[in-house]
Design an enzyme around this catalytic site. Structure first.
Site, short mmCIF file in Angstrom:
data_model
loop_
_atom_site.label_atom_id
_atom_site.label_comp_id
_atom_site.label_asym_id
_atom_site.label_seq_id
_atom_site.Cartn_x
_atom_site.Cartn_y
_atom_site.Cartn_z
N GLU A 217 0.82 -1.05 0.01
CA GLU A 217 -0.08 -0.03 -0.09
C GLU A 217 0.98 1.27 0.08
O GLU A 217 0.54 2.06 -0.85
CB GLU A 217 -0.88 -0.03 1.35
N GLU B 92 4.52 9.89 11.33
CA GLU B 92 5.36 9.54 12.62
C GLU B 92 5.74 7.78 12.42
O GLU B 92 7.06 7.72 12.81
CB GLU B 92 4.70 9.73 13.82
C1 LIG Z 1 -8.05 9.48 4.69
C2 LIG Z 1 -8.14 8.14 5.26
C3 LIG Z 1 -8.01 7.00 4.43
C4 LIG Z 1 -8.14 5.78 5.12
N1 LIG Z 1 -8.40 4.53 4.46
C5 LIG Z 1 -8.18 3.52 5.07
C6 LIG Z 1 -8.51 2.33 4.23
O1 LIG Z 1 -9.23 2.35 3.13
N2 LIG Z 1 -8.52 0.92 5.05
C7 LIG Z 1 -8.32 1.25 6.41
O2 LIG Z 1 -8.02 -0.23 6.79
N3 LIG Z 1 -7.80 2.29 6.97
C8 LIG Z 1 -7.83 3.36 6.59
N4 LIG Z 1 -7.51 4.39 7.11
C9 LIG Z 1 -7.12 4.32 8.39
C10 LIG Z 1 -5.42 4.66 8.69
O3 LIG Z 1 -4.75 3.37 8.18
C11 LIG Z 1 -5.10 4.77 10.07
O4 LIG Z 1 -5.81 5.88 10.55
C12 LIG Z 1 -3.59 5.06 10.23
O5 LIG Z 1 -2.83 3.78 10.16
C13 LIG Z 1 -3.31 5.56 11.75
O6 LIG Z 1 -3.80 4.81 12.74
P1 LIG Z 1 -4.69 5.11 13.94
O7 LIG Z 1 -5.77 5.88 13.56
O8 LIG Z 1 -4.97 3.58 14.53
O9 LIG Z 1 -3.72 5.93 14.56
P2 LIG Z 1 -2.98 5.89 15.60
O10 LIG Z 1 -2.03 4.44 15.52
O11 LIG Z 1 -3.78 5.54 17.12
O12 LIG Z 1 -1.77 6.88 16.16
C14 LIG Z 1 -2.44 8.21 16.89
C15 LIG Z 1 -1.29 9.26 16.70
O13 LIG Z 1 -0.12 8.57 17.30
C16 LIG Z 1 0.97 8.57 16.55
N5 LIG Z 1 1.80 7.52 16.69
C17 LIG Z 1 1.09 6.17 16.96
N6 LIG Z 1 2.18 5.12 17.15
C18 LIG Z 1 3.29 5.75 17.19
C19 LIG Z 1 4.64 5.52 17.46
N7 LIG Z 1 5.16 4.21 17.55
N8 LIG Z 1 5.70 6.42 17.33
C20 LIG Z 1 5.21 7.82 17.17
N9 LIG Z 1 3.99 8.15 16.96
C21 LIG Z 1 3.04 7.14 17.11
C22 LIG Z 1 0.33 8.57 15.13
O14 LIG Z 1 1.37 9.22 14.27
C23 LIG Z 1 -0.73 9.57 15.31
O15 LIG Z 1 -0.43 10.83 15.42
C24 LIG Z 1 -7.64 5.76 6.70
C25 LIG Z 1 -7.26 6.97 7.21
C26 LIG Z 1 -7.52 8.09 6.62
C27 LIG Z 1 -7.34 9.32 7.57
#
Ligand SMILES: Cc1cc2nc3c(=O)[nH]c(=O)nc-3n(C[C@H](O)[C@H](O)[C@H](O)COP(=O)(O)OP(=O)(O)OC[C@H]3O[C@@H](n4cnc5c(N)ncnc54)[C@H](O)[C@@H]3O)c2cc1C
Length: 219
Positions: free
Chosen positions: A74, A199
């Site tokens: 991806e 990040e």
């Molecule tokens: C426009 C859009 C389209 C999307 N499309 C899809 C899709 O088609 N299919 C799908 O499955 N998902 C999809 N997503 C979901 C996307 O993959 C996740 O939102 C993304 O991977 C971040 O995971 P999270 O939301 O759980 O954030 P979290 O992992 O909870 O992160 C929250 C914050 O903490 C920070 N953070 C987390 N871990 C760490 C670390 N180890 N070190 C430093 N900082 C950290 C992150 O950078 C972020 O700022 C989409 C999201 C968006 C916004």
């Protein structure tokens, strides 16, 4: 779907990947509304869904590898199009600079040139990834480099457009090249999250490409 199939195994083990037909009873798709106005992805709930072993992807207990490989592909695909920093998007930015009379400003030209050069570097990195994939490999940290570089380029393009247009991008006055930027400007923060946040891409580059110490693992 990545399922925990062995609750006693450590967290990255004991997971198994399945392909689940979306018309299986119990699969519920709830569209998420984005701030850009669109609704391009969903929350998917699996309530009491039963899947057969026929849909298993890879060996039992190896779902983490399947997930990481899928995410790598991806990212490798999410490093922006064209060889000029986003193809059509970059061309549109240059046309907008002309439209608002900023194309002769040396500082603007410098920033546009940096975006253009970054696009060329990304295109070369993408070719490296494509060559490795064609040779049967799986995407490595190059995918993260490409994705991070692309979101940085998008942020820079969005910043430039917003600087030039000010409130003109927020209201549809019919003027060419103004309101047309709205969806992109509102979408950029989401692109920096989708497919793995900036990040997390930085962590992958630090650990897997640069060989820096791994971040602390609470477990
Ligand atoms: C426009 C859009 C389209 C999307 N499309 C899809 C899709 O088609 N299919 C799908 O499955 N998902 C999809 N997503 C979901 C996307 O993959 C996740 O939102 C993304 O991977 C971040 O995971 P999270 O939301 O759980 O954030 P979290 O992992 O909870 O992160 C929250 C914050 O903490 C920070 N953070 C987390 N871990 C760490 C670390 N180890 N070190 C430093 N900082 C950290 C992150 O950078 C972020 O700022 C989409 C999201 C968006 C916004």
């Amino acid at each position: 779907m990545i399922c925990r199939t062995d609750p006693d195994a450590p967290k990255h083990r004991g997971l198994t990947a399945f392909v689940v037909p979306m018309d299986t009873p119990g699969v519920e798709v709830r569209p998420l509304r984005q701030m850009s106005g669109g609704s391009s992805f969903n929350e998917v709930f699996f309530s009491g869904v039963r899947v057969s072993d026929y849909g298993r992807l890879g060996p039992a207990g190896e779902g983490w590898s399947v997930a990481i490989t899928t995410l790598g592909f991806e990212r490798a695909a999410a490093s922006g199009g064209g060889g000029t920093g986003g193809g059509d998007l970059f061309d549109r930015l240059v046309l907008t600079a002309r439209h608002v009379g900023r194309d002769q400003d040396p500082l603007v030209r410098q920033r546009l040139a940096a975006i253009y050069a970054g696009g060329k570097v990304r295109a070369l990195t993408r070719r490296r990834v494509t060559a490795a994939l064609k040779a049967g490999g799986v995407p490595g940290a190059e995918g993260s480099i490409g994705k991070l570089a692309w979101t940085e380029a998008m942020r820079e393009m969005a910043d430039l457009a917003a600087e030039w247009l000010g409130p003109r991008f927020a209201a549809d006055s019919g003027e060419w090249g103004t309101f047309a930027w709205t969806e992109f400007l509102n979408g950029v923060p989401g692109y920096r999250v989708a497919g793995g946040t900036d990040e997390v891409q930085r962590n992958i580059i630090a650990e897997r490409a640069l060989g820096l110490p791994r971040e602390p693992r609470p477990s």
